[in-house]
Design a protein around this motif. Structure first.
Motif, mmCIF file in Angstrom:
data_model
loop_
_atom_site.group_PDB
_atom_site.id
_atom_site.type_symbol
_atom_site.label_atom_id
_atom_site.label_comp_id
_atom_site.label_asym_id
_atom_site.label_seq_id
_atom_site.Cartn_x
_atom_site.Cartn_y
_atom_site.Cartn_z
ATOM 1 N N ILE A 103 -50.094 17.973 45.943
ATOM 2 C CA ILE A 103 -49.867 16.632 45.365
ATOM 3 C C ILE A 103 -50.629 15.581 46.172
ATOM 4 O O ILE A 103 -51.233 14.652 45.615
ATOM 5 N N LYS A 104 -50.604 15.713 47.486
ATOM 6 C CA LYS A 104 -51.377 14.790 48.320
ATOM 7 C C LYS A 104 -52.865 14.903 48.019
ATOM 8 O O LYS A 104 -53.594 13.897 48.025
ATOM 9 N N HIS A 105 -53.324 16.114 47.754
ATOM 10 C CA HIS A 105 -54.736 16.299 47.399
ATOM 11 C C HIS A 105 -55.055 15.575 46.099
ATOM 12 O O HIS A 105 -56.104 14.930 45.961
ATOM 13 N N GLU A 106 -54.158 15.675 45.125
ATOM 14 C CA GLU A 106 -54.357 14.989 43.856
ATOM 15 C C GLU A 106 -54.383 13.477 44.057
ATOM 16 O O GLU A 106 -55.054 12.751 43.311
ATOM 17 N N ASN A 107 -53.674 12.996 45.068
ATOM 18 C CA ASN A 107 -53.644 11.554 45.372
ATOM 19 C C ASN A 107 -54.781 11.128 46.304
ATOM 20 O O ASN A 107 -54.761 10.007 46.824
ATOM 21 N N GLN A 108 -55.730 12.013 46.523
ATOM 22 C CA GLN A 108 -56.936 11.745 47.314
ATOM 23 C C GLN A 108 -56.642 11.479 48.797
ATOM 24 O O GLN A 108 -57.415 10.815 49.482
ATOM 25 N N GLU A 109 -55.570 12.042 49.302
ATOM 26 C CA GLU A 109 -55.253 11.904 50.728
ATOM 27 C C GLU A 109 -55.912 13.077 51.475
ATOM 28 O O GLU A 109 -55.241 13.906 52.096
#
Length: 851
Positions: free
Chosen positions: A653-659
């Motif tokens: 999910i963090k990856h999807e949020n560009q973190e």
């Protein structure tokens, strides 16, 4: 005068006969002339052609005794023929003869047919079409007989053939109904009864009514006068009884075939004998009597054409008697007969593969499974099952190979010096003995073939001796083959067998793959080959190297334990691997997962005491671990936020949020934490993706290659290999694209923020959304925040369809909104924006297009 009179009388008589044989006049001479001519000329030739065509079908048909035989030997073809084409010229001839008899000798007078042979002609017409697999026209011919010739003596035969045709058209229920009616009301005898009941039996087999089919076959076997048919019907009865699990009744049916002996085809006799042996009761039966029968069948010269099936059945018999060596020998003998039965070949290979797999000889099992698939129909269900089994075995072969080699090295490392010397002296003695045997065999082969000697040396010229000498083919010499393999690996690495294998993207399959080891004796000089010190000097002595070998061996044991447990459900094998691992004092990261897996295996094997001991040890010695938490609170496992799967999902999910920076950092942490677990490969691939998004193509390429190499045999590793081979080449081009005015391309307006606070970017994005909302009547645009690199963020406007509108973006805003958007921007086509993000070459783009 007399001569002229005779000629005149002859001509008059011929004219009278010709006039009397008219097809339009119902006279005694006409009826009998056309009947005799049709029967003994046209129809006789037609039936000869039909029989020739049937013989061709029977010769070409290959019975599959692994399934229930069909009542009629006829291979249905899926090929679609054009009008005028025929599958067999003999059937075409038979149809032409039948049509000729109808056209030239039919006497249809006063709505009745006066020639008694015309119904026979229609029957021949239907049969020819039936065997040519044109079932609809055949049905028309049989129905015509029933419609036009209800009093014909061929009426019952026509009804039987009509139902055979209905059955071929998958109208089994209709065929059963009509045949039962025929048997009830018609007094059928001999061959007609046999044909009707055998056809009815086939319809019942097609509809899975097995017991009734067996009864009808018994009637057909008694009624038929053909021993060929009788033998076939009894074989099918035996097969159907076996389907019902009634082995005694099946053996009685097979005995009836055996009683026919030479009256029936030899293959039926062999099938019956092997069928009885296959039904042998290995617990209560007379094994000595059965063994003698098998030997008799094997030695009988008349059975030579069927040795492939005989050897296979003997192999099965010995395997069921737990005589594995004899079973392997006979399965291989069956394969060496070069049988044309592809299913038999695949069964032999599969059984041999299973035997070697059960004996943990995985590399050999893999080879047999490969051969199994070559004899299966590709994309069939059995092929897919075998392919999945073979793919799963790939990991086993790899890790068993690593474990075997490293175990051998570690044993040699731990040997006392004196024991090493004795060990290698014994090895050298065995080597000399084998070389002597090989030399003796080569000399014997040379004497038989005219070849005197062979001189083949590695690394030098292959010598050709004097007269009569020749060179042994390269691949027949194991020494040169072993040398060649290792030279290839040194030069190219361990490459997959595929097209374009020399491309740089087709690199070695990875660090998890080992080079196939060869005996040092194969590459040693003559002096070194027989010197124990040479071999002793090759044993690793450096502590780091030995430690590395031990770690690789331990990791292989761990992976084997997981594979046997999860993929093959071989719980005993899995338990042995984990126990061996713990006894070898592995590194700390493997101890706890191994103990937890052992606990689960003890539970699966019903060894509750051992399971309780393992549980107590984990909870006592590792109270803060997630395994202890799982064991103490099993009901909370699915809700455990710290489980590997939940951690992965949260990170995704963090990856999807560009973190991306946090994703990379956390992935490193979890990879170390879960090293050895299957989930580690998922974190590696996620890290590679985040690295590519943040640092660009080169970093992505390096990271994905690392996943492909390190986790080559996992699903993630295979996915990484696919990315390397198929995706990266498409992304490699970093040249910007010039877009013509006519091209239909979307453009983006991009605002660049360097070292900006997150709040500043979010505030600007909110203002931009409001501004774009105000012009929605004219343009449907949207905005997004895209991370470019650790220091740069881009706010992008999407949905602009022309370059001119993109370049004058500030002018399409409402006058009240133009003052709100004062940040500078640049324009890029969708294609060029993708290149910017993939290769992180924004500076190059700005220098090129925004001077």
């Amino acid at each position: 005068m007399n001569r002229y009179f005779k000629v005149l009388v002859t001509c008059v008589l011929c004219a009278v006969c010709a006039l009397s044989c008219s097809r339009k006049k119902d006279r005694f001479i006409s009826r009998n002339y056309h009947a005799v001519t049709a029967e003994y000329n046209t129809l006789f030739n037609g039936y000869n052609a039909l029989e020739a065509g049937k013989r061709t079908i029977n010769d070409a048909y290959f019975d599959n005794y692994w399934e229930v035989l069909p009542v009629e030997r006829m291979q249905i073809s899926e090929d679609i023929l054009l009008p005028g084409q025929s599958r067999n010229e003999n059937f075409n001839i038979a149809e032409d003869k039948a049509a000729k008899a109808i056209q030239k000798h039919g006497m249809h007078i006063d709505s009745k047919e006066k020639n008694p042979q015309i119904d026979e002609a229609y029957l021949l017409l239907g049969k020819a079409r039936y065997f040519d697999q044109r079932f609809i026209p055949a049905l028309e011919a049989f129905n015509y007989i029933l419609y036009k010739y209800p009093a014909s003596d061929k009426i019952n035969r026509a009804k039987i053939w009509r139902e055979k045709t209905n059955m071929r058209l998958d109208n089994n229920e209709l065929a059963i109904h009509n045949l039962k009616r025929l048997l009830k009301y018609a007094n059928l005898e001999d061959q007609d009864l046999a044909d009707a009941t055998s056809t009815l039996a086939q319809a019942y087999i097609n509809t899975k009514v097995i017991d009734t089919a067996i009864t009808q076959l018994g009637i057909a076997a008694q009624a038929t006068k053909s021993h060929d048919e009788r033998g076939r019907y009894h074989i099918i009865q035996g097969q159907l009884y076996n389907q019902l699990g009634q082995r005694d009744s099946a053996n009685i049916a097979f005995d009836k075939v055996i009683e026919l002996n030479r009256k029936t085809p030899r293959i039926y006799l062999i099938a019956a004998q092997l069928g009885k042996i296959n039904n042998f009761d290995h617990e209560n039966g007379n094994k000595l009597e059965t063994t003698e029968l098998l030997t008799e069948i094997e030695k009988n010269r008349e059975n030579r054409p069927y040795l492939d099936k005989i050897y296979h059945q003997i192999g099965l018999y010995h395997q069921r008697n737990e005589n594995e060596d004899l079973a392997i020998r006979y399965y291989n003998k069956s394969l060496r007969t070069n049988t044309r039965d592809a299913y038999l070949k695949s069964r032999n290979y599969e059984i041999l593969g299973d035997i070697y797999f059960d004996n943990s000889v995985y590399a050999k099992a893999g080879l047999y499974y490969d051969s199994t698939m070559t004899n299966m129909a590709e994309n069939s269900k059995p092929f897919r099952v075998m392919k999945r089994k073979r793919d799963n075995l790939e990991d086993v072969i790899l890790y068993e190979g690593i474990a075997k080699v490293d175990d051998s090295i570690i044993r040699l490392v731990n040997m006392p010096d004196a024991t090493r010397t004795v060990y290698f002296k014994e090895y050298i003695d065995e080597l000399k003995r084998k070389e002597e045997e090989a030399r003796a065999q080569e000399e014997a082969a040379a004497r038989n073939s005219g070849i005197v000697t062979v001189n083949n040396q590695i690394g030098g010229q292959v010598g050709v001796g004097g007269a009569g000498q020749a060179v042994l083919f390269y691949f027949y010499n194991p020494t040169t083959v072993a040398y060649g393999k290792n030279e290839f690996v040194k030069t190219w690495g361990d490459r997959t067998l595929e097209d374009d294998w020399r491309w740089s993207t087709r690199g070695a399959t990875g660090g998890a793959t080992i080079i196939e080891p060869i005996a040092l004796a194969d590459v040693a000089s003559d002096d070194q080959r027989y010197d124990p010190e040479f071999y002793i000097s090759q044993i690793p002595s450096d502590e780091k190297e030995i430690d590395s070998i031990s770690k690789a061996r331990n990791y292989a044991y761990y992976q084997l334990g997981l594979i046997y447990k999860e993929k093959f459900k071989e719980y005993e094998l899995s338990k042995d691997k984990f126990q061996d691992l713990l006894e070898s004092h592995p590194e700390e990261r493997l101890i706890l997962p191994s103990k937890y897996n052992l606990y689960k295996l003890y539970e699966l094997l019903g060894q509750n005491d051992e399971a309780e001991i393992a549980k107590t040890e984990i909870v006592s010695n590792y109270p803060d671990s997630r395994y202890a938490h799982i064991l103490e609170n099993p009901e909370l496992v699915s809700e455990d936020e710290n489980s590997p799967q939940n951690l992965y999902e949260a990170l995704y999910i963090k990856h999807e949020n560009q973190e991306y920076e946090e994703v990379i950092s956390k992935c490193d942490e979890y990879i170390n934490q879960f090293d050895g677990d299957a989930i580690a490969a998922k974190f590696e691939l996620l890290k590679a993706t985040a690295t590519g998004r943040l640092y660009g193509f080169e970093a992505y390429k390096e990271a994905v290659n690392r996943v492909a190499v390190t986790y080559a045999n996992t699903d993630e590793g295979k996915q990484a290999k696919h990315i390397v081979a198929k995706v990266l080449p498409n992304l490699a081009n970093k040249d910007f694209v010039e877009v013509s005015r006519e091209a239909s391309v979307q453009y983006k307006v991009i605002f660049q923020f360097d070292e900006a606070e997150e709040e500043t970017i979010l505030r600007f994005k909110k203002t931009l959304d409001e501004v774009l909302k105000n012009i929605r009547h004219y343009y449907v645009l949207s905005a997004s925040i895209d991370v470019y690199d650790p220091n740069t963020t881009l706010v992008v406007v999407h949905g602009i369809k022309t370059k001119q509108i993109a370049q004058t973006f500030n002018q399409i805003l409402l006058s009240k909104d133009q003052k709100k958007i004062k940040a500078p921007y640049f324009v890029a086509s969708s294609t060029n924006y993708q290149i910017i993000q993939v290769h992180k070459n924004l500076d190059s783009y700005l220098n090129l297009y925004n001077k």
